[in-house]
Design a protein around this motif. Structure first.
Motif, PDB file in Angstrom:
ATOM      1  N   THR A  23       3.049 -47.054  -6.949  1.00 30.49           N
ATOM      2  CA  THR A  23       2.699 -47.620  -5.646  1.00 30.49           C
ATOM      3  C   THR A  23       1.337 -48.304  -5.689  1.00 30.49           C
ATOM      4  O   THR A  23       1.158 -49.396  -5.134  1.00 30.49           O
ATOM      5  CB  THR A  23       2.692 -46.517  -4.569  1.00 30.49           C
ATOM      6  OG1 THR A  23       3.939 -45.828  -4.588  1.00 30.49           O
ATOM      7  CG2 THR A  23       2.483 -47.114  -3.187  1.00 30.49           C
ATOM      8  N   THR A  24       0.376 -47.667  -6.348  1.00 32.09           N
ATOM      9  CA  THR A  24      -0.953 -48.271  -6.471  1.00 32.09           C
ATOM     10  C   THR A  24      -0.880 -49.608  -7.200  1.00 32.09           C
ATOM     11  O   THR A  24      -1.513 -50.589  -6.792  1.00 32.09           O
ATOM     12  CB  THR A  24      -1.906 -47.317  -7.225  1.00 32.09           C
ATOM     13  OG1 THR A  24      -1.964 -46.060  -6.547  1.00 32.09           O
ATOM     14  CG2 THR A  24      -3.301 -47.897  -7.303  1.00 32.09           C
ATOM     15  N   LEU A  42       0.702 -52.408  -5.042  1.00 30.30           N
ATOM     16  CA  LEU A  42      -0.232 -52.842  -3.996  1.00 30.30           C
ATOM     17  C   LEU A  42      -1.342 -53.716  -4.574  1.00 30.30           C
ATOM     18  O   LEU A  42      -1.755 -54.705  -3.949  1.00 30.30           O
ATOM     19  CB  LEU A  42      -0.834 -51.626  -3.289  1.00 30.30           C
ATOM     20  CG  LEU A  42       0.095 -50.877  -2.324  1.00 30.30           C
ATOM     21  CD1 LEU A  42      -0.564 -49.599  -1.824  1.00 30.30           C
ATOM     22  CD2 LEU A  42       0.485 -51.782  -1.147  1.00 30.30           C
ATOM     23  N   ILE A  43      -1.831 -53.358  -5.759  1.00 31.41           N
ATOM     24  CA  ILE A  43      -2.864 -54.180  -6.402  1.00 31.41           C
ATOM     25  C   ILE A  43      -2.331 -55.587  -6.673  1.00 31.41           C
ATOM     26  O   ILE A  43      -2.984 -56.587  -6.371  1.00 31.41           O
ATOM     27  CB  ILE A  43      -3.346 -53.527  -7.710  1.00 31.41           C
ATOM     28  CG1 ILE A  43      -4.154 -52.260  -7.407  1.00 31.41           C
ATOM     29  CG2 ILE A  43      -4.198 -54.508  -8.519  1.00 31.41           C
ATOM     30  CD1 ILE A  43      -4.546 -51.471  -8.652  1.00 31.41           C
ATOM     31  N   ILE A  44      -1.113 -55.675  -7.251  1.00 31.40           N
ATOM     32  CA  ILE A  44      -0.529 -56.987  -7.547  1.00 31.40           C
ATOM     33  C   ILE A  44      -0.296 -57.775  -6.261  1.00 31.40           C
ATOM     34  O   ILE A  44      -0.510 -58.992  -6.210  1.00 31.40           O
ATOM     35  CB  ILE A  44       0.788 -56.826  -8.337  1.00 31.40           C
ATOM     36  CG1 ILE A  44       0.525 -56.154  -9.687  1.00 31.40           C
ATOM     37  CG2 ILE A  44       1.454 -58.189  -8.563  1.00 31.40           C
ATOM     38  CD1 ILE A  44       1.780 -55.814 -10.463  1.00 31.40           C
ATOM     39  N   ALA A  45       0.134 -57.071  -5.208  1.00 30.49           N
ATOM     40  CA  ALA A  45       0.403 -57.741  -3.934  1.00 30.49           C
ATOM     41  C   ALA A  45      -0.830 -58.444  -3.393  1.00 30.49           C
ATOM     42  O   ALA A  45      -0.717 -59.522  -2.780  1.00 30.49           O
ATOM     43  CB  ALA A  45       0.928 -56.730  -2.915  1.00 30.49           C
ATOM     44  N   LEU A  77      -4.943 -57.709 -12.864  1.00 36.07           N
ATOM     45  CA  LEU A  77      -3.660 -57.494 -13.538  1.00 36.07           C
ATOM     46  C   LEU A  77      -3.828 -56.588 -14.758  1.00 36.07           C
ATOM     47  O   LEU A  77      -2.891 -55.907 -15.166  1.00 36.07           O
ATOM     48  CB  LEU A  77      -3.042 -58.830 -13.965  1.00 36.07           C
ATOM     49  CG  LEU A  77      -2.600 -59.781 -12.842  1.00 36.07           C
ATOM     50  CD1 LEU A  77      -2.062 -61.081 -13.432  1.00 36.07           C
ATOM     51  CD2 LEU A  77      -1.533 -59.115 -11.979  1.00 36.07           C
ATOM     52  N   PHE A  78      -5.036 -56.587 -15.350  1.00 29.53           N
ATOM     53  CA  PHE A  78      -5.302 -55.704 -16.489  1.00 29.53           C
ATOM     54  C   PHE A  78      -5.249 -54.240 -16.076  1.00 29.53           C
ATOM     55  O   PHE A  78      -5.010 -53.367 -16.911  1.00 29.53           O
ATOM     56  CB  PHE A  78      -6.673 -56.018 -17.098  1.00 29.53           C
ATOM     57  CG  PHE A  78      -6.677 -57.229 -17.982  1.00 29.53           C
ATOM     58  CD1 PHE A  78      -6.261 -57.150 -19.298  1.00 29.53           C
ATOM     59  CD2 PHE A  78      -7.102 -58.464 -17.490  1.00 29.53           C
ATOM     60  CE1 PHE A  78      -6.264 -58.265 -20.115  1.00 29.53           C
ATOM     61  CE2 PHE A  78      -7.112 -59.585 -18.302  1.00 29.53           C
ATOM     62  CZ  PHE A  78      -6.688 -59.493 -19.620  1.00 29.53           C
ATOM     63  N   LEU A  79      -5.487 -53.957 -14.815  1.00 28.76           N
ATOM     64  CA  LEU A  79      -5.378 -52.600 -14.299  1.00 28.76           C
ATOM     65  C   LEU A  79      -3.973 -52.321 -13.773  1.00 28.76           C
ATOM     66  O   LEU A  79      -3.400 -51.248 -14.031  1.00 28.76           O
ATOM     67  CB  LEU A  79      -6.397 -52.382 -13.168  1.00 28.76           C
ATOM     68  CG  LEU A  79      -6.306 -51.060 -12.393  1.00 28.76           C
ATOM     69  CD1 LEU A  79      -6.609 -49.885 -13.325  1.00 28.76           C
ATOM     70  CD2 LEU A  79      -7.259 -51.075 -11.207  1.00 28.76           C
ATOM     71  N   ALA A  80      -3.410 -53.288 -13.057  1.00 27.17           N
ATOM     72  CA  ALA A  80      -2.138 -53.072 -12.370  1.00 27.17           C
ATOM     73  C   ALA A  80      -0.959 -52.905 -13.324  1.00 27.17           C
ATOM     74  O   ALA A  80      -0.131 -52.000 -13.138  1.00 27.17           O
ATOM     75  CB  ALA A  80      -1.864 -54.223 -11.407  1.00 27.17           C
ATOM     76  N   ILE A 104       3.142 -47.015 -16.584  1.00 27.36           N
ATOM     77  CA  ILE A 104       3.029 -45.552 -16.656  1.00 27.36           C
ATOM     78  C   ILE A 104       3.944 -44.908 -15.614  1.00 27.36           C
ATOM     79  O   ILE A 104       4.670 -43.945 -15.909  1.00 27.36           O
ATOM     80  CB  ILE A 104       1.569 -45.103 -16.436  1.00 27.36           C
ATOM     81  CG1 ILE A 104       0.699 -45.569 -17.602  1.00 27.36           C
ATOM     82  CG2 ILE A 104       1.487 -43.578 -16.294  1.00 27.36           C
ATOM     83  CD1 ILE A 104      -0.783 -45.367 -17.379  1.00 27.36           C
ATOM     84  N   GLY A 105       3.921 -45.445 -14.399  1.00 26.94           N
ATOM     85  CA  GLY A 105       4.813 -44.932 -13.364  1.00 26.94           C
ATOM     86  C   GLY A 105       6.272 -45.085 -13.749  1.00 26.94           C
ATOM     87  O   GLY A 105       7.086 -44.183 -13.556  1.00 26.94           O
TER      88      GLY A 105
END
Length: 491
Positions: A109-110, A113-116, A126-129, A135-136
């Motif tokens: 979910t996180t 939301l970041i990509i959104a 995007l390096f985080l998302a 992983i999810g």
């Protein structure tokens, strides 16, 4: 149980397939999402004078720096998809299903939301998302693979079916791309994916066990809607006892791999299996084939752009074709059916000859392992020919090969090693193969730089490496053959 359990088992199976199909492995649809990101000018500022002369009505151009940035994000995402399987597998083994799924929901979910809420100016997020998204997704897959335990002799078929659904979820990014071309924003699509997390939460508490689904199933086993507290203490003890009996028959310890005094049935440590020759060759088999798949997916947009001479309309058409062919859920069950049928056939032979049940189980994996290597070799050969129409065949072989790869991997680990170590061994083999997958970025840089967009030598190298993967099914076959000749060597 029969009257109430079967519908619940089926509901659990179908909703699990929907979950894997719609969410778990969407990273593999990366080429479709890259097309959207390029239209949104993500990392466009890196191009400057680096942009190539190729351009068209869409405004996209060939830009080495931009392609490298997208390749790096995919490399990181695919690395985390596999590497984090080891700690997440440990979490699943240690803290069980509910905790693992809640962690998966949080990461997924996180990430959506970041990509959104990213834009061209915040594309670095995007390096985080993308790693969080993977992983999810892999946690969703791990928690669903145990559903195969509910279906007895069809266990391998269900496991491979779930892996096929995991691969097929790459079509989600195709849907996002098609909706984007119809005017639906990237933000709206990913907000919708975020809202779907409420469905994941409901399924976690209503249709999944709090703990693990044991194999074999104990009498009167209940979970989800039928049992708020999961298995009773008595049922757990029954399951553990039957598990020990099954493993004593079907699992060969590290010491027993060498014929000799193999009469002891002592529990073996996780590391005794992790350091065995069987596990080592399985790691080589998975790592080589997976690296080739990741390199192909991560560089597909750039590859198609070069083959199409910069005609982005043709690139879009072939990107859509690639995404449409990714429906691996239709291919994967055939692998499981093959393994289940062969296992039943060998079991009949074992009853006549007195062969080990472990030999029976492992023999059923040999055709699957060999066929996966063969399919990947054909896929690599087609991808090496720079003819654009031939890539349709490449896409088909790619999805069949990948479906067989992950289905065979999961099924082999469940058969060749104790179920109590499945999460950790599955995680370890994926984590180690992830380290190998990091080679895709330097290889991509090599193709783009010194080799001047000519991947010929890289393709030859990979085809030789794929030939090496045939050693794994050969060694497994030799083990089975030696056991048939000396059945008494196995306890």
């Amino acid at each position: 149980m029969a009257g109430q359990g079967l519908p619940l088992h089926v509901a659990t199976l179908l909703t699990g397939l929907l979950e894997c199909l719609g969410f778990a492995g969407i990273l593999f649809g990366w080429p479709s999402l890259v097309f959207v990101f390029k239209n949104e000018d993500y990392f466009k500022d890196l191009c400057g004078q680096d942009a190539g002369p190729i351009g068209n009505a869409t405004g996209q151009a060939d830009c080495k720096a931009q392609d490298e940035r997208f390749s790096l994000i995919f490399t990181l995402g695919s690395f985390m998809n596999n590497f984090m399987t080891f700690p997440t597998g440990y979490i699943f083994d240690r803290f069980k299903t509910t905790v693992a799924r809640l962690i998966a929901i949080f990461f997924y979910t996180t990430a959506t939301l970041i990509i959104a809420f990213t834009s061209a100016g915040s594309a670095v997020l995007l390096f985080l998302a993308m790693p969080m998204l993977t992983i999810g997704g892999i946690l969703f897959l791990i928690t669903n693979l145990q559903i195969g335990n509910l279906f007895g002799q069809h266990r391998s078929t269900i496991i491979t079916l779930y892996n096929g659904a995991f691969d097929s979820s790459s079509a989600v990014f195709l849907i996002i791309k098609l909706l984007y071309e119809k005017g639906i924003s990237l933000r709206a699509s990913f907000i919708f994916l975020s809202v779907c997390s409420t469905w994941h939460v409901a399924r976690t508490f209503l249709l999944m066990p709090r703990g693990h689904i044991p194999y074999p199933l104990p009498p009167n086993y209940s979970y989800g809607l039928c049992s708020g507290n999961g298995t009773t203490k008595e049922e757990k003890e029954t399951a553990e006892h039957e598990n020990r009996e099954l493993q004593s028959k079907e699992v060969l310890s590290a010491k027993e791999e060498t014929p000799g005094k193999g009469q002891k049935q002592e529990p073996r440590s996780f590391w005794s299996y992790a350091l065995s020759r069987r596990f080592a060759w399985h790691l080589v088999w998975l790592s080589v084939i997976q690296l080739w798949h990741y390199l192909f997916i991560g560089t597909l947009n750039s590859l198609l752009t070069n083959m199409a001479g910069g005609d982005m309309a043709r690139v879009s058409t072939y990107t859509n074709a690639f995404a449409f062919t990714q429906f691996g859920v239709l291919c994967a069950p055939w692998n499981g059916l093959l393994m289940d049928r062969l296992k039943q056939k060998y079991q009949k032979e074992a009853r006549k000859t007195g062969s080990s049940t472990l030999a029976v189980a492992l023999c059923s994996t040999v055709p699957s392992l060999a066929l996966t290597s063969l399919l990947c070799l054909g896929f690599a050969l087609c991808a090496s020919v720079p003819v654009l129409p031939l890539q349709y065949l490449t896409f088909i072989l790619q999805v069949i090969s990948r479906s067989f790869l992950y289905g065979s991997n999961a099924a082999f680990l469940t058969i060749a090693f104790p179920s109590e170590h499945f999460g950790k061994l599955f995680g370890l083999v994926m984590a180690l193969s992830a380290v190998v997958s990091l080679l895709q970025f330097p290889i991509f840089t090599l193709i783009k730089g010194p080799l001047q967009n000519d991947p010929f030598y890289v393709n030859v190298m990979f085809m030789l490496a794929i030939l090496l993967t045939f050693v794994h099914p050969f060694l497994v076959y030799r083990e089975c053959h030696s056991w048939k000749e000396t059945p008494c060597a196995i306890a």
